[in-house]
Scaffold this motif. Structure first.
Motif, PDB file in Angstrom:
ATOM      1  N   LYS A 159      -1.676 -11.448 -17.944  1.00 29.97           N
ATOM      2  CA  LYS A 159      -0.980 -10.269 -18.477  1.00 29.97           C
ATOM      3  C   LYS A 159      -1.662  -8.973 -18.064  1.00 29.97           C
ATOM      4  O   LYS A 159      -1.029  -7.928 -18.009  1.00 29.97           O
ATOM      5  CB  LYS A 159      -0.901 -10.348 -19.997  1.00 29.97           C
ATOM      6  CG  LYS A 159       0.102 -11.348 -20.490  1.00 29.97           C
ATOM      7  CD  LYS A 159       0.115 -11.394 -22.009  1.00 29.97           C
ATOM      8  CE  LYS A 159       1.053 -12.496 -22.476  1.00 29.97           C
ATOM      9  NZ  LYS A 159       1.015 -12.655 -23.930  1.00 29.97           N
ATOM     10  N   LYS A 160      -2.951  -9.039 -17.752  1.00 34.73           N
ATOM     11  CA  LYS A 160      -3.718  -7.849 -17.356  1.00 34.73           C
ATOM     12  C   LYS A 160      -3.602  -7.545 -15.867  1.00 34.73           C
ATOM     13  O   LYS A 160      -3.908  -6.447 -15.433  1.00 34.73           O
ATOM     14  CB  LYS A 160      -5.198  -8.023 -17.711  1.00 34.73           C
ATOM     15  CG  LYS A 160      -5.481  -8.152 -19.181  1.00 34.73           C
ATOM     16  CD  LYS A 160      -5.403  -6.807 -19.851  1.00 34.73           C
ATOM     17  CE  LYS A 160      -5.856  -6.886 -21.297  1.00 34.73           C
ATOM     18  NZ  LYS A 160      -5.958  -5.572 -21.894  1.00 34.73           N
ATOM     19  N   LEU A 161      -3.164  -8.533 -15.079  1.00 36.80           N
ATOM     20  CA  LEU A 161      -3.165  -8.384 -13.627  1.00 36.80           C
ATOM     21  C   LEU A 161      -1.842  -7.836 -13.107  1.00 36.80           C
ATOM     22  O   LEU A 161      -0.775  -8.120 -13.646  1.00 36.80           O
ATOM     23  CB  LEU A 161      -3.467  -9.722 -12.962  1.00 36.80           C
ATOM     24  CG  LEU A 161      -4.846 -10.301 -13.275  1.00 36.80           C
ATOM     25  CD1 LEU A 161      -4.977 -11.683 -12.664  1.00 36.80           C
ATOM     26  CD2 LEU A 161      -5.960  -9.389 -12.783  1.00 36.80           C
ATOM     27  N   GLU A 162      -1.947  -7.092 -12.024  1.00 39.21           N
ATOM     28  CA  GLU A 162      -0.788  -6.528 -11.335  1.00 39.21           C
ATOM     29  C   GLU A 162      -0.481  -7.426 -10.138  1.00 39.21           C
ATOM     30  O   GLU A 162      -1.273  -7.526  -9.211  1.00 39.21           O
ATOM     31  CB  GLU A 162      -1.105  -5.115 -10.852  1.00 39.21           C
ATOM     32  CG  GLU A 162       0.055  -4.391 -10.216  1.00 39.21           C
ATOM     33  CD  GLU A 162       1.124  -4.026 -11.233  1.00 39.21           C
ATOM     34  OE1 GLU A 162       2.298  -4.288 -10.956  1.00 39.21           O
ATOM     35  OE2 GLU A 162       0.763  -3.486 -12.287  1.00 39.21           O
ATOM     36  N   GLY A 163       0.642  -8.103 -10.177  1.00 37.21           N
ATOM     37  CA  GLY A 163       1.026  -8.941  -9.040  1.00 37.21           C
ATOM     38  C   GLY A 163       0.191 -10.199  -8.926  1.00 37.21           C
ATOM     39  O   GLY A 163      -0.499 -10.609  -9.847  1.00 37.21           O
ATOM     40  N   THR A 189      -6.087  -5.211 -11.650  1.00 35.78           N
ATOM     41  CA  THR A 189      -5.473  -5.144 -12.971  1.00 35.78           C
ATOM     42  C   THR A 189      -4.450  -4.014 -13.005  1.00 35.78           C
ATOM     43  O   THR A 189      -4.445  -3.138 -12.143  1.00 35.78           O
ATOM     44  CB  THR A 189      -6.519  -4.896 -14.066  1.00 35.78           C
ATOM     45  OG1 THR A 189      -7.068  -3.588 -13.889  1.00 35.78           O
ATOM     46  CG2 THR A 189      -7.620  -5.947 -14.024  1.00 35.78           C
ATOM     47  N   LYS A 190      -3.625  -4.022 -14.025  1.00 36.05           N
ATOM     48  CA  LYS A 190      -2.628  -2.976 -14.196  1.00 36.05           C
ATOM     49  C   LYS A 190      -3.280  -1.608 -14.401  1.00 36.05           C
ATOM     50  O   LYS A 190      -2.674  -0.589 -14.108  1.00 36.05           O
ATOM     51  CB  LYS A 190      -1.709  -3.319 -15.354  1.00 36.05           C
ATOM     52  CG  LYS A 190      -0.834  -4.517 -15.049  1.00 36.05           C
ATOM     53  CD  LYS A 190      -0.005  -4.946 -16.238  1.00 36.05           C
ATOM     54  CE  LYS A 190       0.802  -6.184 -15.846  1.00 36.05           C
ATOM     55  NZ  LYS A 190       1.497  -6.757 -16.986  1.00 36.05           N
ATOM     56  N   SER A 191      -4.547  -1.599 -14.855  1.00 36.55           N
ATOM     57  CA  SER A 191      -5.267  -0.335 -15.041  1.00 36.55           C
ATOM     58  C   SER A 191      -6.013   0.096 -13.778  1.00 36.55           C
ATOM     59  O   SER A 191      -6.678   1.126 -13.770  1.00 36.55           O
ATOM     60  CB  SER A 191      -6.249  -0.447 -16.207  1.00 36.55           C
ATOM     61  OG  SER A 191      -7.274  -1.384 -15.896  1.00 36.55           O
ATOM     62  N   GLY A 192      -5.933  -0.719 -12.700  1.00 37.18           N
ATOM     63  CA  GLY A 192      -6.551  -0.361 -11.429  1.00 37.18           C
ATOM     64  C   GLY A 192      -7.920  -0.953 -11.172  1.00 37.18           C
ATOM     65  O   GLY A 192      -8.508  -0.746 -10.118  1.00 37.18           O
TER      66      GLY A 192
END
Length: 132
Positions: free
Chosen positions: A64-68, A94-97
């Motif tokens: 859930k924390k990861l982007e792609g 992560t979604k926060s970079g």
């Protein structure tokens, strides 16, 4: 073929699709009643007694924390009898970079062509920062 060679080949073949983005064959090899230990004192560290519990309480919060998707690569595989040691890396953001460049070593026990036990050695500080 020795038990060691057979177990290493089984794990290697199941891991190969993960390098192309499909972790399914590896997790299909994991027994439903696996004993899976995540080392450390992170929010997801501890002992899980089923594959579903691990997915729900450990992998779910991380994903859930990861982007792609993450990029996963085999580094090494070794074994002795029913024990197989799998070293690999995963790279993602992560979604926060925050970069999630993780190194894993899974110390596994393979019984009856299934992964019955895993101890996951990881960078727990990185995991803690990602889950914060």
């Amino acid at each position: 073929m020795t038990q060691t060679d057979s177990n290493k080949q089984l794990v290697r073949q199941a891991f190969q699709p993960w390098e192309q983005g499909d972790s399914g064959p590896f997790f299909d090899l994991v027994a439903d009643d696996v004993k899976w230990t995540v080392i450390g004192s992170t929010p997801v560290s501890g002992v899980y007694h089923s594959k579903q519990d691990l997915i729900d309480r450990a992998f779910g919060p991380l994903l859930k924390k990861l982007e792609g998707r993450m990029t996963t690569r085999l580094v090494d595989i070794a074994g002795e009898g029913e024990k197989v040691f799998l070293q690999f890396t995963s790279y993602g953001v992560t979604k926060s970079g925050l970069k999630y460049n993780q190194t894993y070593c899974f110390a596994m026990v393979v019984r009856n062509d299934r992964i019955a036990e895993i101890v996951a050695y990881i960078d727990t500080d990185l995991l803690r920062r990602v889950l914060a």
